[in-house]
Design an enzyme around this catalytic site. Structure first.
Site, PDB file in Angstrom:
ATOM      1  N   LYS A 190      43.434  45.957  59.516  1.00 58.90           N
ATOM      2  CA  LYS A 190      42.891  46.644  59.085  1.00 58.90           C
ATOM      3  C   LYS A 190      42.408  44.950  58.531  1.00 58.90           C
ATOM      4  CE  LYS A 190      41.718  47.274  54.809  1.00 58.90           C
ATOM      5  NZ  LYS A 190      40.528  45.758  54.538  1.00 58.90           N
ATOM      6  N   GLU A 265      54.116  39.297  52.930  1.00 62.60           N
ATOM      7  CA  GLU A 265      53.330  37.946  53.731  1.00 62.60           C
ATOM      8  C   GLU A 265      53.246  38.320  52.369  1.00 62.60           C
ATOM      9  OE1 GLU A 265      55.091  35.936  54.504  1.00 62.60           O
ATOM     10  OE2 GLU A 265      56.310  37.520  56.362  1.00 62.60           O
ATOM     11  N   CYS A 299      47.974  30.628  51.224  1.00 64.58           N
ATOM     12  CA  CYS A 299      49.711  31.200  50.738  1.00 64.58           C
ATOM     13  C   CYS A 299      50.678  29.639  49.991  1.00 64.58           C
ATOM     14  CB  CYS A 299      49.723  31.869  50.849  1.00 64.58           C
ATOM     15  SG  CYS A 299      50.422  32.050  52.828  1.00 64.58           S
TER      16      CYS A 299
HETATM   17  P1  ADP Z   1      43.272  39.632  46.971  1.00 60.85           P
HETATM   18  O1  ADP Z   1      43.090  40.562  46.126  1.00 60.85           O
HETATM   19  O2  ADP Z   1      43.152  38.105  47.292  1.00 60.85           O
HETATM   20  O3  ADP Z   1      41.718  39.949  47.968  1.00 60.85           O
HETATM   21  P2  ADP Z   1      44.361  41.545  48.544  1.00 60.85           P
HETATM   22  O4  ADP Z   1      46.281  41.610  48.811  1.00 60.85           O
HETATM   23  O5  ADP Z   1      44.023  42.351  47.624  1.00 60.85           O
HETATM   24  O6  ADP Z   1      44.181  40.095  48.453  1.00 60.85           O
HETATM   25  O7  ADP Z   1      44.296  42.047  49.644  1.00 60.85           O
HETATM   26  C1  ADP Z   1      44.515  41.896  51.036  1.00 60.85           C
HETATM   27  C2  ADP Z   1      44.150  42.769  52.244  1.00 60.85           C
HETATM   28  O8  ADP Z   1      44.979  43.653  51.499  1.00 60.85           O
HETATM   29  C3  ADP Z   1      42.865  42.743  52.008  1.00 60.85           C
HETATM   30  O9  ADP Z   1      42.396  43.311  53.988  1.00 60.85           O
HETATM   31  C4  ADP Z   1      41.989  44.353  51.299  1.00 60.85           C
HETATM   32  O10 ADP Z   1      41.401  45.168  51.717  1.00 60.85           O
HETATM   33  C5  ADP Z   1      43.531  45.222  51.418  1.00 60.85           C
HETATM   34  N1  ADP Z   1      44.066  45.924  49.769  1.00 60.85           N
HETATM   35  C6  ADP Z   1      43.723  45.842  49.090  1.00 60.85           C
HETATM   36  N2  ADP Z   1      44.197  46.603  47.965  1.00 60.85           N
HETATM   37  C7  ADP Z   1      45.247  47.469  49.063  1.00 60.85           C
HETATM   38  C8  ADP Z   1      45.586  48.711  48.642  1.00 60.85           C
HETATM   39  N3  ADP Z   1      45.442  49.687  47.703  1.00 60.85           N
HETATM   40  N4  ADP Z   1      45.934  49.338  49.995  1.00 60.85           N
HETATM   41  C9  ADP Z   1      46.134  48.869  50.801  1.00 60.85           C
HETATM   42  N5  ADP Z   1      45.794  47.609  51.212  1.00 60.85           N
HETATM   43  C10 ADP Z   1      44.961  46.817  50.057  1.00 60.85           C
END
Ligand code: ADP
Length: 492
Positions: A190, A265, A299
């Site tokens: 994803k 990570e 990062c």
């Molecule tokens: P940022 O806040 O910098 O956008 P995230 O860590 O939220 O970084 O996003 C990184 C990835 O995690 C993206 O692919 C996002 O769609 C996904 N993501 C965000 N929230 C969730 C969640 N609750 N469960 C699974 N994946 C998530």
């Protein structure tokens, strides 16, 4: 050609011809809900393309495909040599399409074309490395008693869910795809909702390379929705995530239902420590790259710059001169050295921290503001007069913002350097060999660079101490995270 438009006719045609779709079982299908979402070009704030919005039902379909490919499909019958061959073919296609992929990455993410090319180069090298490594996953024979012949098998885990961020989309995707498949797993990828496009193009290249159906499924969509359904799914055996600490925690909690194996990570607030005896040109150039590469959305960025007190003012002055050489603008213009931030959300976050820094009493020696007009552009910013306890020095900003913090001696540098909840990377600049190694030993971080910065190598483990992550990717033991061990006892 106008800002924000594709230069390369192939990229323009690809953007025009695409229907919003997910890759499931080597077929391009719409989301079952029929929902879509826009992805925006961060240089123009205009819609670049429309992507399919996957939800739990699509995750289910992808898991079925990946599960079947793993247990019954051609993937389960292939040996490592065949997997290696497919990964090499895939890597070769990525390399052949570098310019096209780089332009698409630049349009969707905002990084400069040259940066995208360089990151794709890194991705290609990594995929070749893991192709070779597919044939190096050895089990063991045990020194059993004379009555037994006991051995340990290394087997793939099964269906792996990979969730990646938007800062370096192609590289992040390949760093998941290559080891997961090399070890014999099948997967669901994803990409982040801000940058879904290059993952889809990689999916097309995977099919062209001959990857069997169900092995690599790609679902575009949001975190809550597609991402959370992956983290919770009972038939996904392992999850590997790259992103923020907060989302990492959410994913770790969500994956407890079936006790998924988890690799995380996460973020960093990496100390970059400059001693007075350092090669100053190297230290300056790398300190700049350390916080300005991909507009600081990296990062491992060296966002806490510790400079020995006696040379601090001069260093800040010189670094500001280097920063003045950065040309911010259209990421597809070859003259540009820094593009916009990747999204509005990120722009608001970074400009919020620019204001916070000033209100905390830091002084912008360079930059300090957003750039007016369309697009998520901000100035590369050097904050002087920072104390390590300030929020701008403790929280990950993920923008081109560095905090300069003075230190007195080696002890003080290590103490302040380690005074953070993160532990992803660190750098030390000195010509004193003993000091370099002593600091490297004392810093609590997964990667330490001595007189260099931002180097990664698939033969070197990568991951974080403390809240920067869980587990390591790459390195000689890379397969430990993508395989299970099985002990087989045989009575003779
Ligand atoms: P940022 O806040 O910098 O956008 P995230 O860590 O939220 O970084 O996003 C990184 C990835 O995690 C993206 O692919 C996002 O769609 C996904 N993501 C965000 N929230 C969730 C969640 N609750 N469960 C699974 N994946 C998530």
């Amino acid at each position: 050609v106008q800002l924000g438009q594709a230069r390369n006719p192939k990229v323009a045609a690809w953007l025009d011809g695409r229907k919003p779709s997910l890759l499931i079982n080597n077929e391009w299908v719409p989301a079952q809900s029929g929902k879509t979402f826009d992805t925006v070009n961060p240089a123009t704030e205009q819609v670049l393309a429309v992507a399919a919005e996957a939800a739990a039902a699509d995750v289910d379909a992808a898991v079925k495909a990946a599960g079947a490919a793993f247990t019954e499909g051609p993937w389960s019958k292939m040996g490592p040599a065949q997997r290696a061959r497919l990964l090499r073919a895939f890597a070769a296609l990525i390399e052949e399409n570098t310019d096209e992929l780089a332009e698409l990455e630049s349009l969707d993410n905002g990084m400069t074309f040259a940066t995208a090319q360089a990151f794709i180069g890194v991705a290609v090298e990594s995929m070749y490395y893991f192709a070779g490594a597919a044939q190096q996953i050895f089990g063991q024979t045990s020194p059993s008693a004379p009555t037994n012949f006991n051995y340990v098998l290394r087997e793939p885990i099964g269906v792996v869910g990979a969730i990646i961020p938007w800062n370096a989309p192609i590289t992040a995707a390949v760093w998941k795809i290559a080891p997961i498949l090399a070890a014999g797993n099948t997967m669901i990828l994803k990409p982040a909702e801000q940058t879904p496009l290059t993952a889809l193009r990689l999916g097309e290249l995977a099919i062209e390379a001959g990857l069997p159906a169900g092995v690599l499924n790609i679902l575009t969509g949001f975190g809550p929705g597609a991402g959370s359904a992956i983290a919770e799914h009972p038939q996904i055996d392992k999850i590997t995530f790259t992103g923020s600490v907060q989302t990492g925690r959410t994913i770790l909690r969500a994956s407890t239902g079936n006790l998924k194996r988890v690799t995380l990570e996460l973020g960093g607030k990496s100390p970059n420590i400059v001693f007075p005896d350092a090669d100053m040109e190297g230290a300056l150039a790398n300190s700049l790259a350390g916080f300005a590469t991909i507009s600081g959305q990296v990062c491992v960025a060296g966002t806490r710059l510790f400079v020995q007190r006696d040379i601090k003012d001069e260093f800040v002055e010189n670094l500001s001169a280097y920063a003045a050489g950065i040309k911010v603008g259209d990421p597809l213009d070859p003259e540009t050295t820094m593009g916009p931030l990747a999204s509005r959300e990120q722009y608001e976050r970074v400009t919020g921290y620019l204001d916070l820094g000033k209100s905390e009493g830091a002084v912008a020696a360079s930059g300090g503001n957003a750039i007016d007009g369309k697009g998520y552009f901000v100035q590369p910013t050097i904050f002087d007069g920072v104390d390590n306890s300030m929020r701008i020095a403790q929280e990950e900003i993920f923008g081109p913002v560095v905090s300069v913090i003075p230190f007195t001696d080696e002890y003080d540098a290590v103490l302040q350097g380690n005074d953070t909840t993160y532990g992803l990377a660190a750098a030390v600049w000195t010509r004193d060999v003993s000091r370099a190694h002593q600091v490297a030993r004392q810093i609590k971080a997964g990667t330490v660079w001595i007189n260099t910065f931002l180097e990664l190598d698939p033969t070197m483990p990568f991951g974080g101490y403390k809240e920067s992550g869980l587990g390591r990717e790459f390195g000689a033991n890379w397969y430990q995270h993508y395989t299970e061990e099985k002990s087989v006892f045989l009575k003779l």
